[in-house]
Design a protein around this motif. Sequence first.
Motif, PDB file in Angstrom:
ATOM      1  N   SER A   1      10.259  -2.204  -9.682  1.00 18.01           N
ATOM      2  CA  SER A   1      11.283  -2.880  -8.880  1.00 18.01           C
ATOM      3  C   SER A   1      10.881  -2.881  -7.406  1.00 18.01           C
ATOM      4  CB  SER A   1      12.641  -2.203  -9.066  1.00 18.01           C
ATOM      5  OG  SER A   1      12.619  -0.854  -8.643  1.00 18.01           O
ATOM      6  N   ARG A   2      10.218  -1.819  -6.962  1.00 21.94           N
ATOM      7  CA  ARG A   2       9.762  -1.760  -5.573  1.00 21.94           C
ATOM      8  C   ARG A   2       8.658  -2.793  -5.327  1.00 21.94           C
ATOM      9  NH1 ARG A   2       8.018   4.102  -4.186  1.00 21.94           N
ATOM     10  NH2 ARG A   2       8.068   3.285  -2.044  1.00 21.94           N
ATOM     11  N   LEU A   3       7.743  -2.914  -6.281  1.00 25.37           N
ATOM     12  CA  LEU A   3       6.690  -3.922  -6.136  1.00 25.37           C
ATOM     13  C   LEU A   3       7.272  -5.333  -6.180  1.00 25.37           C
ATOM     14  CD1 LEU A   3       3.855  -2.393  -8.348  1.00 25.37           C
ATOM     15  CD2 LEU A   3       3.805  -2.687  -5.869  1.00 25.37           C
ATOM     16  N   SER A   4       8.277  -5.544  -7.020  1.00 28.33           N
ATOM     17  CA  SER A   4       8.895  -6.863  -7.132  1.00 28.33           C
ATOM     18  C   SER A   4       9.607  -7.273  -5.849  1.00 28.33           C
ATOM     19  CB  SER A   4       9.886  -6.890  -8.305  1.00 28.33           C
ATOM     20  OG  SER A   4       9.206  -6.713  -9.532  1.00 28.33           O
ATOM     21  N   SER A   5      10.080  -6.279  -5.086  1.00 25.89           N
ATOM     22  CA  SER A   5      10.778  -6.589  -3.836  1.00 25.89           C
ATOM     23  C   SER A   5       9.835  -6.624  -2.631  1.00 25.89           C
ATOM     24  CB  SER A   5      11.891  -5.572  -3.597  1.00 25.89           C
ATOM     25  OG  SER A   5      11.355  -4.272  -3.405  1.00 25.89           O
ATOM     26  N   GLU A   6       8.555  -6.333  -2.849  1.00 30.65           N
ATOM     27  CA  GLU A   6       7.578  -6.364  -1.757  1.00 30.65           C
ATOM     28  C   GLU A   6       7.407  -7.782  -1.218  1.00 30.65           C
ATOM     29  OE1 GLU A   6       5.699  -4.920   0.288  1.00 30.65           O
ATOM     30  OE2 GLU A   6       5.651  -2.808  -0.272  1.00 30.65           O
ATOM     31  N   THR A   7       7.438  -7.913   0.085  1.00 31.06           N
ATOM     32  CA  THR A   7       7.178  -9.214   0.712  1.00 31.06           C
ATOM     33  C   THR A   7       5.720  -9.340   1.140  1.00 31.06           C
ATOM     34  OG1 THR A   7       7.881  -8.326   2.857  1.00 31.06           O
ATOM     35  CG2 THR A   7       9.554  -9.431   1.500  1.00 31.06           C
ATOM     36  N   ARG A   8       5.005  -8.207   1.173  1.00 35.48           N
ATOM     37  CA  ARG A   8       3.591  -8.218   1.544  1.00 35.48           C
ATOM     38  C   ARG A   8       2.725  -8.588   0.343  1.00 35.48           C
ATOM     39  NH1 ARG A   8       4.233  -2.263   4.150  1.00 35.48           N
ATOM     40  NH2 ARG A   8       5.507  -2.155   2.262  1.00 35.48           N
ATOM     41  N   PRO A   9       1.575  -9.209   0.557  1.00 35.82           N
ATOM     42  CA  PRO A   9       0.658  -9.477  -0.555  1.00 35.82           C
ATOM     43  C   PRO A   9       0.240  -8.171  -1.224  1.00 35.82           C
ATOM     44  CG  PRO A   9      -0.037 -10.642   1.442  1.00 35.82           C
ATOM     45  CD  PRO A   9       1.047  -9.696   1.852  1.00 35.82           C
ATOM     46  N   LEU A  10       0.123  -8.205  -2.537  1.00 33.85           N
ATOM     47  CA  LEU A  10      -0.281  -7.037  -3.306  1.00 33.85           C
ATOM     48  C   LEU A  10      -1.787  -7.087  -3.554  1.00 33.85           C
ATOM     49  CD1 LEU A  10       2.630  -6.928  -5.924  1.00 33.85           C
ATOM     50  CD2 LEU A  10       2.445  -5.677  -3.756  1.00 33.85           C
TER      51      LEU A  10
END
Length: 371
Positions: free
Chosen positions: A17-26
């Motif tokens: 869920s934290r990765l899904s809410s990331e606005t930065r490129p992964l």
Amino acid sequence: MRDEEILPFDTGEDIWSRLSSETRPLIIYGMGNGADKLLTAFAAHGLTAADFVASDGFVRGQVFHGKRVLSFSEVREKYPQYALVLAFGSSRTEVLDGIFSLARQEKLYVPDLPVVGEELFDAAFYHEHFDDFKAALSLFEDEMSRELYAEILRAKLSGDPLALERACTPDGATRALMMPERVRSYVDAGAYTGDTLSELISMGAPLREAVCIEPDVKNYRKLTAYAESLTGVKVSCVQAALWNEAGEGVFQRGGNRNSSLMGASYEAKTATVPLLTLDEILGEGMPDLIKYDVEGAEEEALLGSKKTLARARPTVLLSAYHRPRDLYALPLLLARLTPDYRYYLRRKRCLPAWETLCIAVPKEKGELHDA
């Protein structure tokens, strides 16, 4: 403190869920099988990898999944902001020091991907099995074990590498529980090339005999060569996989520690290997110490050891990290099979949450004041 107060609170939030809410490129940090597994998890959660990065010494123009692997200097030049997602594991001190240092400077996530199988440790899994985790926690004898258990769960849920840095125990903590000075007969289930046997000998154990079980043909050759080099210890090597009944199984041959009977999700050649129970291998043997590290088949190996555990009452070192459920299911099973024991949790410093050992010590071996 009550068990439910020690365990991480079930908020429904996890690394995914934290990765899904990331606005930065992964940016995926790493290549190979670990990155392949991570990409499968990304796809299941609707996530996209913007690029792949490797440590400077490993960047040689490689292309991975259609993208040229970047160096860190190239990532920093290309992206004003980004988040790193780790896709490999290590226990090497210099690698760990570098990763933990990086985690203090940049955003870094460490997903908990299973060594065996496809089930993920996420918030839904944690919620479903919260009572199981609480039951396993209640088994442990000392605060070190209980605090470690909770910290491992926090790290698995959050993907926080600094939580994993905390989730380890001192080097001597496992040795104190093994009591090598009392080990004359040893069983190594998942012996690899004999490294744990070598470590036990270096601790000064007065070994007279050892039984080493290893299914992978390449590892087995190295194991037998090492065994033949030893003097003063009778070492019996068995090329088989431990199970809860005799038969044959399809084995994923890797020629490394990840060789598995359980269908690991990485590329490896397959071979048919004999399945044996520890009870039939040992007969009336009386081991003082048994180590189980059988790449996801620990439950079946334990069930095939019932008679030995009841008769010999050995100290048990049990790997409990190959599958998400191992952290609760294996301690609970071990407790059912070894009544009147004390239970501990220990873990070496590494990334991700591997090398977790559940250790069972018979109460008749006395109080372990130095554990």
